[in-house]
Design an enzyme around this catalytic site. Sequence first.
Site, PDB file in Angstrom:
ATOM      1  N   GLY A 195      40.855   8.560  28.233  1.00 11.39           N
ATOM      2  CA  GLY A 195      40.391   9.659  27.383  1.00 11.39           C
ATOM      3  C   GLY A 195      41.471  10.098  26.400  1.00 11.39           C
ATOM      4  O   GLY A 195      42.377   9.329  26.056  1.00 11.39           O
ATOM      5  N   LYS A 231      40.494  19.007  19.171  1.00  7.74           N
ATOM      6  CA  LYS A 231      41.636  18.185  18.735  1.00  7.74           C
ATOM      7  C   LYS A 231      41.276  17.087  17.730  1.00  7.74           C
ATOM      8  O   LYS A 231      42.098  16.714  16.906  1.00  7.74           O
ATOM      9  CB  LYS A 231      42.322  17.539  19.949  1.00  7.74           C
ATOM     10  CG  LYS A 231      43.145  18.509  20.779  1.00  7.74           C
ATOM     11  CD  LYS A 231      43.857  17.743  21.879  1.00  7.74           C
ATOM     12  CE  LYS A 231      44.682  18.647  22.745  1.00  7.74           C
ATOM     13  NZ  LYS A 231      45.513  17.893  23.699  1.00  7.74           N
ATOM     14  N   ASP A 263      51.757  16.036  21.881  1.00  9.52           N
ATOM     15  CA  ASP A 263      51.567  15.539  23.257  1.00  9.52           C
ATOM     16  C   ASP A 263      52.386  14.265  23.476  1.00  9.52           C
ATOM     17  O   ASP A 263      52.933  14.038  24.554  1.00  9.52           O
ATOM     18  CB  ASP A 263      50.089  15.219  23.511  1.00  9.52           C
ATOM     19  CG  ASP A 263      49.254  16.489  23.646  1.00  9.52           C
ATOM     20  OD1 ASP A 263      49.810  17.539  24.015  1.00  9.52           O
ATOM     21  OD2 ASP A 263      48.045  16.422  23.362  1.00  9.52           O
TER      22      ASP A 263
END
Length: 289
Positions: free
Chosen positions: A133, A71, A107
């Site tokens: 994270g 990512k 997301d």
Amino acid sequence: MPIDGTTRVVGVFGWPVSHTLSPAMHNAAFEALGLNWVYLPLPLAPEQIGQAIGSLKTLNFAGANVTIPHKQAIMRYLDHIDAGARAIGAVNTIVIRDDGVYGYNTDEYGFLQSLLETGFEPQGARCLILGAGGAARATVFSLANAGARSITICNRTVERAAFLVDDLKSGFQQVVFAYETLSNRALEAVDGAVDLVVNTTSVGMKPEADTTPWPEAAPLPNAVICDLVYNPIDTCFLQKARAAGLPVIDGVGMLVHQGAKAFEYWTGHKPPTDVMRRKVIEGLASRGD
Ligand code: ATR
């Protein structure tokens, strides 16, 4: 829908990708709308990311999803990066257009939708995030962007929480940011001071489904409890919250809605989220792990 010379192709880059639910979710959505599209798992070793982006263009793919561990690394190979993805520091969706390769982070949208669909209003909310994270970054950005009043990040490694706050706070002057070590002491006194708790850590995920990120000795606050872990759907953390009479939000909504936004970017069609959700729940139920 038979695959033929006009079929549009998308997929997911990951390493490994053997466990991904995205092909089943997207292919069910294409079928439900009668779209001649197909979604493939695309295992990609980290050292081949650059080549893979070139291949997507050569092979006329419409785009791709990007998952762990690519990512962040994928970003340097893209022509355009959406402002949200840049702030979060990660891209999970690629769209191939005539003028180049575009990167987005869906997301953030997925998380926000998963809150809104349960009736939770993030505007003005006091939020407590467990973890610092990649998943936490998208969650914190999403809440700050939606007008949260305060965001406190508790992480086992407190330096990571401090880094996250430092990185995002300048973009959101109106949000009160704080960070602490994830510990009994930090969590036992939060009752009355938070409206939403979000677990973004991997604690509670199979095969360690009997673990919870919330310390045993600290009482749960009177807040909405959200867990981004979706395998299992009903995590130990959510079970405890429900037993305490608290409203809960599971991780399936975020998974479905991040996929739905990618689907919309690629096809331009309104995604059939009910079909996608059903497919994810079926897929999780049929897993033996
Ligand atoms: P992701 O992209 O899924 O968020 P990540 O970047 O590896 O994955 O982050 C995992 C998060 O879960 C981190 O906040 C991690 O805490 P550390 O920064 O201290 O490593 C947290 N985490 C993982 N296992 C944990 C555990 N057993 N207890 C507490 N936190 C844990």
